[in-house]
Each structure stands twice: as C-alpha cells, then as structure tokens.
Scaffold this motif. Sequence first.
Motif, short mmCIF file in Angstrom:
data_model
loop_
_atom_site.label_atom_id
_atom_site.label_comp_id
_atom_site.label_asym_id
_atom_site.label_seq_id
_atom_site.Cartn_x
_atom_site.Cartn_y
_atom_site.Cartn_z
N ILE A 19 0.67 10.02 7.86
CA ILE A 19 -0.17 9.48 6.80
C ILE A 19 0.73 9.01 5.67
O ILE A 19 1.50 9.79 5.12
CB ILE A 19 -1.17 10.53 6.30
N GLY A 20 0.63 7.74 5.35
CA GLY A 20 1.47 7.14 4.31
C GLY A 20 2.52 6.24 4.94
O GLY A 20 3.41 6.73 5.64
N LEU A 21 2.42 4.94 4.72
CA LEU A 21 3.35 4.00 5.33
C LEU A 21 4.12 3.20 4.28
O LEU A 21 4.31 1.98 4.41
CB LEU A 21 2.61 3.06 6.30
N GLY A 22 4.55 3.90 3.23
CA GLY A 22 5.56 3.32 2.37
C GLY A 22 6.87 3.24 3.14
O GLY A 22 6.91 3.57 4.33
N PRO A 46 -4.31 -1.13 4.03
CA PRO A 46 -4.09 -1.65 5.38
C PRO A 46 -3.00 -2.73 5.40
O PRO A 46 -2.68 -3.33 4.38
CB PRO A 46 -5.46 -2.25 5.75
N GLY A 47 -2.45 -2.95 6.58
CA GLY A 47 -1.53 -4.05 6.77
C GLY A 47 -0.08 -3.65 6.92
O GLY A 47 0.76 -4.51 7.20
N ARG A 48 0.24 -2.38 6.72
CA ARG A 48 1.63 -1.96 6.82
C ARG A 48 2.00 -1.41 8.20
O ARG A 48 3.12 -0.99 8.42
CB ARG A 48 1.94 -0.90 5.77
N GLU A 49 1.03 -1.40 9.10
CA GLU A 49 1.28 -0.75 10.38
C GLU A 49 1.63 -1.74 11.49
O GLU A 49 1.86 -1.33 12.62
CB GLU A 49 0.05 0.04 10.80
N GLY A 50 1.71 -3.05 11.17
CA GLY A 50 1.85 -4.08 12.19
C GLY A 50 2.91 -3.84 13.24
O GLY A 50 2.61 -3.77 14.44
N ASP A 51 4.18 -3.70 12.85
CA ASP A 51 5.23 -3.53 13.85
C ASP A 51 5.14 -2.19 14.55
O ASP A 51 5.50 -2.07 15.73
CB ASP A 51 6.60 -3.72 13.20
#
Length: 301
Positions: A19-22, A46-51
């Motif tokens: 949890i947390g995609l900094g 949302p949007g930081r999990e693409g790769d």
Amino acid sequence: MSSHTEQSEASAETDVTVIGLGPMGRALAAAFVGAGLGTTVWNRTPGREGDLAARGAAVAPSPEAAAAASPLTVVCVVDYDASDAVLRRAAVTAALKGRTVVNLSADTPDRARDTARWADAHGVRYLDGAIMTPTPTIGTPHAVLLVSGPAALHEAHRPVLQALGGTHTHLGEDPGRAAAYDIALLDVFWTAMAGWTHALAVAEAEGVGARELAAFAGGIAAILPPLFTETAAETAEGRFPGDGNPLTSAASSMAHIVHTSEAHGIDAGVMRAAEGWARRAIGLGHGGDGFTRVAEVIARR
C-alpha cells in the motif's frame, strides 16, 4: 493475467500487498514482483501502478481489497497520518484482522507504538520498520532495513521480506525501536547536510567554488566513521575525553564560523545553536571535556 481489469478484479490470494506507490513503495513492490512473489498493489492516487501491473502485480480496486488480498501487507506512505487514514478505515481494519501489517512509513517512535496498540486492539499482527538506504538499493545487497515488534512474527515473514534485499535487523519487541533508530540516524544525516549546504554558502561568499571545497570536504567526512565508533564507546562508558579538542577549543572554532557567516549576511542559526550547547557545557564545568559531553548536557531536564 492479460489485462488491467482482470488484475484489479482478481480474487486469488497473493503473497504480499504493498500500500503506497510513491518512489519507495514502487521500489518495494518491484522487488517483490522481481523475486517472483504474488504481489497486490494499491495507491490512493490511481495511475502509479502501470509498469507493476504489466509485470504481473495485481491492482486492488480499494484499500480493503488490497488488505484482504495477502497475509502480509507492507505500508509505505509519507507518514503515519497517511497510514492511519488508510489502515484505520473500518473496512480496511476488518480486512486486516488476523493478518500482518509491516509499516515502513516514516514517523516518530510514539506514533509507531500507538499504531501497534491500535493493531493489537483490532486483532491485527503488527511490525514497525524503517528503511535506512535510498530507493535504488531496494532489492539489492545494499538495502538496510530495521524492524521492531514480535520476533516470532518477523521470523514468520522473513522469507517474503528478504526479497527486499540487503540486511534485515530485528531490534527488539518494542515496536517504536526501529523508528527511534530512524530518527537518530536521520538526525545525523540532515544535520550533516545542513552543515554541508551552509559550508557551500560560506565558501561561495569567500570566493571558493563548490567543486573546490568538495575536494577537501571528503577528508572531513572520512574522519567521522571512526570518530563515531570511538566516541560511542566512550559515551557508553560515561567518559568524554577532550585531550585532542576540548569544548573550549570547539566553542572558539564555532564562534569563528558564526562571525564569518554573519559578516556575509549568511544565517548562522544552526552553528549558533551548536555553539550555545558547547557554551552551556563549559558553564557547567566541562570545558576540558570532548564535544560528546554535550549530549548529556542537552538531555538534562
């Protein structure tokens, strides 16, 4: 899994949730994925999990779904206000019951202990931790992680946490101990960086370029590691020898820095504070002692 939608709606349990995609959270998740562990991720924005999704991570549609996806949830957000805002939602708390949270967010020892008490009251197993190395070290032998809380719980999850690389040191049962180390070590780092940036300003005012100064600053930095080891041993024994550089000499040196800085209109607040500590120790009769005597003096209530 062939699509983002399929990943988001996946119900199969994974090995670990992040949890947390900094930047640091993404590095943690990437290390888990790279180690072949089933990994679920969730981020407030949302949007930081693409790769990560492209590499096989499952993307949870909500924090409660993320919490329910794995026996182990690793949280890495900016501070405990942010982690509380997620973990203490009723639905998330319910999903975490009987599961383990490892909180790698940065905050104070008291906040870590408070979160451990909250977790215990809600049937959540809890470890607190601190990451002591930069983002690029995660998943490599250079990573350094500190963990505190129940030793048996740490051992149970060590096989998964080992994917983060480097060394994992369990510091004891007190859940605030990792944060205490983190605060103290960051104190060293940021005080050093404050000194370096101030030195750059003073040097520039005197016509010395940053690269010119750096060529000699490395020598100062090299003095510190053995000095830390030596003075730590002395302090632990209650000794503060000042044979080579007594506080009276240190205070005089600091006064020169303050004078030069302020002559150029440069704020010398940090050095004034350090000089003030030294002067206080001298006033208490410790002028012949070494600078580490200051730790005892400023800790007095």
